[in-house]
Design an enzyme around this catalytic site. Structure first.
Site, PDB file in Angstrom:
ATOM      1  CG  PHE A   1      -2.032   0.895   1.236  1.00 58.43           C
ATOM      2  CD1 PHE A   1      -3.189   0.563   0.546  1.00 58.43           C
ATOM      3  CD2 PHE A   1      -1.972   2.105   1.909  1.00 58.43           C
ATOM      4  CE1 PHE A   1      -4.273   1.437   0.545  1.00 58.43           C
ATOM      5  CE2 PHE A   1      -3.053   2.983   1.899  1.00 58.43           C
ATOM      6  CZ  PHE A   1      -4.203   2.637   1.211  1.00 58.43           C
TER       7      PHE A   1
ATOM      8  CG  ASP B   1      -0.439  -2.258   7.271  1.00 52.16           C
ATOM      9  OD1 ASP B   1      -1.580  -2.575   7.680  1.00 52.16           O
ATOM     10  OD2 ASP B   1      -0.187  -1.144   6.772  1.00 52.16           O
TER      11      ASP B   1
ATOM     12  CE  LYS C   1      -8.108  -0.113   4.293  1.00 51.87           C
ATOM     13  NZ  LYS C   1      -6.646  -0.090   4.364  1.00 51.87           N
TER      14      LYS C   1
HETATM   15  C1  LIG Z   1      -6.019   1.064   4.378  1.00 52.09           C
HETATM   16  C2  LIG Z   1      -4.568   0.930   4.600  1.00 52.09           C
HETATM   17  C3  LIG Z   1      -3.857   1.976   5.199  1.00 52.09           C
HETATM   18  C4  LIG Z   1      -4.566   3.238   5.583  1.00 52.09           C
HETATM   19  O1  LIG Z   1      -3.752   4.197   6.139  1.00 52.09           O
HETATM   20  P1  LIG Z   1      -4.412   5.560   6.676  1.00 52.09           P
HETATM   21  O2  LIG Z   1      -3.353   6.160   7.494  1.00 52.09           O
HETATM   22  O3  LIG Z   1      -5.644   5.200   7.429  1.00 52.09           O
HETATM   23  O4  LIG Z   1      -4.776   6.394   5.494  1.00 52.09           O
HETATM   24  C5  LIG Z   1      -2.496   1.782   5.412  1.00 52.09           C
HETATM   25  N1  LIG Z   1      -1.878   0.652   5.029  1.00 52.09           N
HETATM   26  C6  LIG Z   1      -2.547  -0.372   4.443  1.00 52.09           C
HETATM   27  C7  LIG Z   1      -1.831  -1.613   4.040  1.00 52.09           C
HETATM   28  C8  LIG Z   1      -3.908  -0.246   4.211  1.00 52.09           C
HETATM   29  O5  LIG Z   1      -4.579  -1.242   3.629  1.00 52.09           O
END
Ligand SMILES: *Cc1c(COP(=O)(O)O)cnc(C)c1O
Length: 415
Positions: A132, A201, A227
């Site tokens: 991500f 993560d 989510k």
């Molecule tokens: C959704 C997601 C994020 C979201 O980060 P925010 O700080 O809430 O914008 C981060 N890393 C991963 C892998 C995600 O799927």
């Protein structure tokens, strides 16, 4: 929505599967529009029924009437760990080892710096290039701050890039594009064999794909709560630190809320014991309260229930795609259960048009650049009949070439 005789048998099969689902009762815990098949719970979870009343109460009674006294009287200060303890069973964490607050982005920064500092002298940070984007950017930011070298690993074999100069590895358990998942325990063991630590993560796992951080002897983890956990837009993320690391941790944002005596207002930072040391600023009380109420939707739900239902939904989805859309869309989500998260991603040249045209027919998925249509399968509220509807409508869209509508040549800001 168009009916089709082709899907009558599939629909009957789906009705039977829903009838015996261990989570047949949890859909009623969400406020979902009747005419929508919502397959975007991996991006923004649906609204749990208890959230509006709880947030109204916190605003009107706790804030409005209780005023500043609510910090003590309404237990606001305990929310980050209290809410964390409700998430803990779904990630295999001990109660009291999980803290909620700040965005995943900020939690990841704090976790990565803390993790790298556990291995002083080692100069490399290993990360998968396909993760991500915020994880990519934060990893590079951390490398800059700590003067580390970023090493891009092969996503198929991250451990191969871990050597005796690697301090920390940053991996996302479920890939947001493909839905492919790592063997968290095996990769953790491989990273440890080289003497490094790993930050997982769990954003695309928590609430749908259970993990066992304790059983895997993992180091640190972060994860998103808006989510599959349905905490609401921008809900605060969580941080987990293995108990064995907690006494040695030095985090880079040591704010007053991670101080052992925040109201002593001392000059030096004296870190609070345990996971509390990972706190920085004041807890986001309204957002934490909404998340706390949202987690009622998981009452009585076991991690095993989530996994069984999620895999049953994605099995059906992949079966129907193979049966009705051979060669017309390309599933990129792994077939093997052990490698599959809780979504189905389909490659198509006009994936954006496909997703938009499906939405017109009441089936909501989303699009990820350049050519993936994603369908999240939140096990608490997505039914097998919804999966049948989604594939049936996809066939209808492609047959009628609705995905080629010129209106879809221009993309919305949020895809
Ligand atoms: C959704 C997601 C994020 C979201 O980060 P925010 O700080 O809430 O914008 C981060 N890393 C991963 C892998 C995600 O799927």
């Amino acid at each position: 929505m168009s009916g089709s005789a082709l899907f009558e048998e599939a629909h009957e099969r789906a009705v039977a599967l829903d009838a015996v689902s261990p989570l047949a009762h949890t859909r009623a815990r969400f406020d979902l529009p009747e005419d929508v098949v919502y397959l975007v719970g991996n991006s923004l979870g649906a609204l749990p029924v208890g959230v509006p009343a709880r947030t109204a109460e916190v605003v009107a009674r706790q804030w409005g009437h209780g005023l500043v006294g609510s910090w003590n009287d309404a237990g606001w200060m305990d929310l980050p760990t209290r809410v964390g303890s409700r998430i803990a069973p779904f990630v295999g964490a001990g109660t009291g080892d999980l803290l909620v607050g700040d965005s995943t982005t900020v939690c990841l920064f704090r976790a990565l710096v803390s993790a790298a500092r556990l291995r002083p002298g080692r100069r490399r940070l290993v990360i998968e290039p396909s993760t991500f984007p915020t994880d990519l950017y934060i990893a590079q930011g951390v490398a800059e701050v700590l003067d580390l070298e970023v090493v891009w690993c092969d996503p198929a074999d991250p451990v191969a890039s871990v050597d005796d100069d690697t301090a920390v590895v940053c991996l996302t358990h479920v890939d947001f594009r493909t839905g492919a998942t790592y063997d968290l325990a095996a990769v953790t063991t491989g990273v440890h064999a080289a003497g490094a630590v790993v930050v997982w993560d769990l954003s695309h796992s928590t609430g749908a794909v259970p993990v066992d951080l304790t059983g895997a002897d993992a180091d640190l983890a972060v994860g998103c709560t808006y989510k599959y956990l349905s905490g609401g837009p921008g809900a605060p993320a969580f941080t987990w630190v293995a108990p064995r690391h907690q006494p040695h941790l030095r985090q880079p944002l040591p704010g007053w809320m991670g101080h052992v005596r925040p109201f002593a207002m001392e000059r030096e930072h004296d870190a609070a014991p345990g996971i509390a040391a990972m706190a920085s600023g004041t807890p986001p009380v309204l957002a934490l309260s909404a998340l706390d109420a949202a987690l009622d939707a998981f009452d009585g739900v076991t991690p095993e229930d989530l996994r069984v239902v999620s895999l049953s939904l994605s099995d059906l989805f992949l079966d129907l795609v193979a049966e009705h859309l051979p060669g017309r869309v390309e599933p990129v989500t792994p077939r093997e259960h052990a490698r599959r998260g809780s979504q189905v991603s389909l490659r198509h040249e006009h994936a954006y048009g496909l997703v938009r045209a499906l939405a017109v027919r009441g089936v909501q998925g989303d699009f990820r650049d350049p050519d993936l249509a994603r369908f999240g399968l939140a096990p608490l509220y997505v039914r097998h009949v919804d999966v049948v509807t989604a594939v049936r409508e996809m066939v209808a869209v492609l047959d009628a070439e609705e995905h080629l509508d010129p209106a879809y040549a221009v993309r919305n800001a949020v895809t």
